[in-house]
Design an enzyme around this catalytic site. Structure first.
Site, short mmCIF file in Angstrom:
data_model
loop_
_atom_site.label_atom_id
_atom_site.label_comp_id
_atom_site.label_asym_id
_atom_site.label_seq_id
_atom_site.Cartn_x
_atom_site.Cartn_y
_atom_site.Cartn_z
CE1 TYR A 3 14.79 3.69 2.85
CE2 TYR A 3 15.91 5.60 1.94
CZ TYR A 3 15.07 4.53 1.79
OH TYR A 3 14.49 4.30 0.57
CG LEU A 35 -1.91 -1.19 1.26
CD1 LEU A 35 -2.83 -1.08 2.47
CD2 LEU A 35 -2.74 -1.30 -0.02
CB ILE A 56 1.50 -3.49 8.53
CG1 ILE A 56 1.42 -3.83 10.00
CG2 ILE A 56 1.43 -2.00 8.32
CD1 ILE A 56 2.76 -4.01 10.65
CB ILE A 97 9.62 7.48 -6.48
CG1 ILE A 97 10.74 6.45 -6.36
CG2 ILE A 97 8.54 7.05 -7.46
CD1 ILE A 97 11.32 5.98 -7.66
N1 SER Z 1 12.80 8.98 -1.54
C1 SER Z 1 13.64 8.40 -0.53
C2 SER Z 1 13.73 9.28 0.66
O1 SER Z 1 13.64 10.47 0.48
C3 SER Z 1 15.01 8.12 -1.08
O2 SER Z 1 15.16 6.78 -1.28
O3 SER Z 1 13.94 8.81 1.73
#
Ligand code: SER
Length: 304
Positions: free
Chosen positions: A138, A10, A33, A168
């Protein structure tokens, strides 16, 4: 015949992959989830990707042979609780690997990110194989995943593939908790004639990719003969690079009325450790990657 499981279905990417697979009559089981707000046109199961037994049961029950593992806490959100982010990003990854080995899954897709790069990566235009010193939890989890991909592919003869996505851009499905989210936020505010407070500096240049390119590129990559893929961890790919100021100016040109106020916060510090531009020549050479959407094409889609 492919039978695909999408975890984190989602999220921003998952929803778009679902649409693609349904449209192309490819079997897809979506899982997340939480339950979807609106009914999906495919099978759906609530599942926590930390629950390996649940994943294993789903794979068996639905005779899954391909997995798109899209569960992740993104860069900005990840910094709120690094321990949790590491746990979710890595444990779910390990679970997918384990069940893929035991269930003889054919192919796995796992997105990596520009967050794997860092100040030592040659940020003006990062090549495929630079020094990697990520600054966020991350990025560290994505880099670890990349290393594990080469290890597992080798050790267990798995076929796990990965792309280093830039920001993206999509509007039907929304991102959440990322450093590149400002693009969508600015466009949406200015489209309504509202002002937007941007959390990045006006000159923070970052690479972006329109969602159609992200989906079509990934599908193309996943269907390429393994033998052609010289990069064994994760391929650089990119669409175009922009700064908040350039986006603002483009939006004004189109006739948007709102203004942009710059109030850089901790996300600007993250952005400073990310590439301005990406060299994706390996992807172009190995599997004929090509982005069709620049900024103008992306905005055209948005203002249709
Ligand atoms: N779009 C992601 C972020 O800003 C980059 O992988 O965390």
């Amino acid at each position: 015949m492919e039978r695909i499981l999408i975890t984190g279905a989602l999220g921003q990417l998952g929803q778009e992959f679902i649409k693609y697979f349904i449209k192309n009559n490819i079997y897809v089981l979506a899982s997340d989830i939480r339950s979807p707000k609106n009914k999906l046109n495919c099978d759906f199961e609530v599942a926590n990707a930390m629950d390996i037994e649940r994943l294993d049961n789903l794979v068996k029950k639905y005779k899954i042979n391909t997995i798109y593992h899209l569960v992740a806490i993104l860069s900005a959100k990840g910094e709120e609780n690094p321990f949790n982010s590491w746990k979710l990003n890595m444990e779910s990854f390990q679970n997918i690997i384990e069940i893929s080995i035991t269930n003889k899954i054919n192919k796995i897709f796992w997105p990596s990110s520009i967050a794997v790069f860092g100040t030592k990566s040659g940020l003006e235009n990062v090549n495929q194989d630079p020094v990697l010193n990520p600054s966020t939890i991350y990025g560290i989890s994505k880099l670890s995943g990349e290393k594990l991909i080469s290890y597992y592919n080798n050790k267990f003869d798995l076929d796990i593939r990965s792309l280093r996505y830039p920001g993206i851009i999509s509007f039907e499905s929304k991102p959440g908790g990322g450093t590149t989210d400002y693009v969508m936020e600015m466009i949406e505010s200015l489209k309504k004639g509202e002002n937007y407070t941007c959390f990045l500096n006006k000159n923070s240049r970052l690479p972006m990719l329109y969602i159609n390119d992200a989906v079509m590129g990934t599908i193309k990559y996943m269907s390429t003969d393994k033998i052609k893929l010289s990069v064994k961890d994760s391929y650089n790919i990119t669409g175009f690079s922009i700064t908040p100021l350039e986006l603002f100016e483009k939006l004004k040109e189109i006739g948007c009325k709102g203004n942009v106020i710059y109030k850089p916060d901790f996300r600007n510090k993250i952005a400073k450790t990310w590439p301005k531009k990406i060299d994706d020549s390996f992807a172009k050479r190995d599997w004929k990657w090509k982005a069709d959407y620049g900024l103008n094409e992306t905005l055209k889609e948005t203002f249709k």
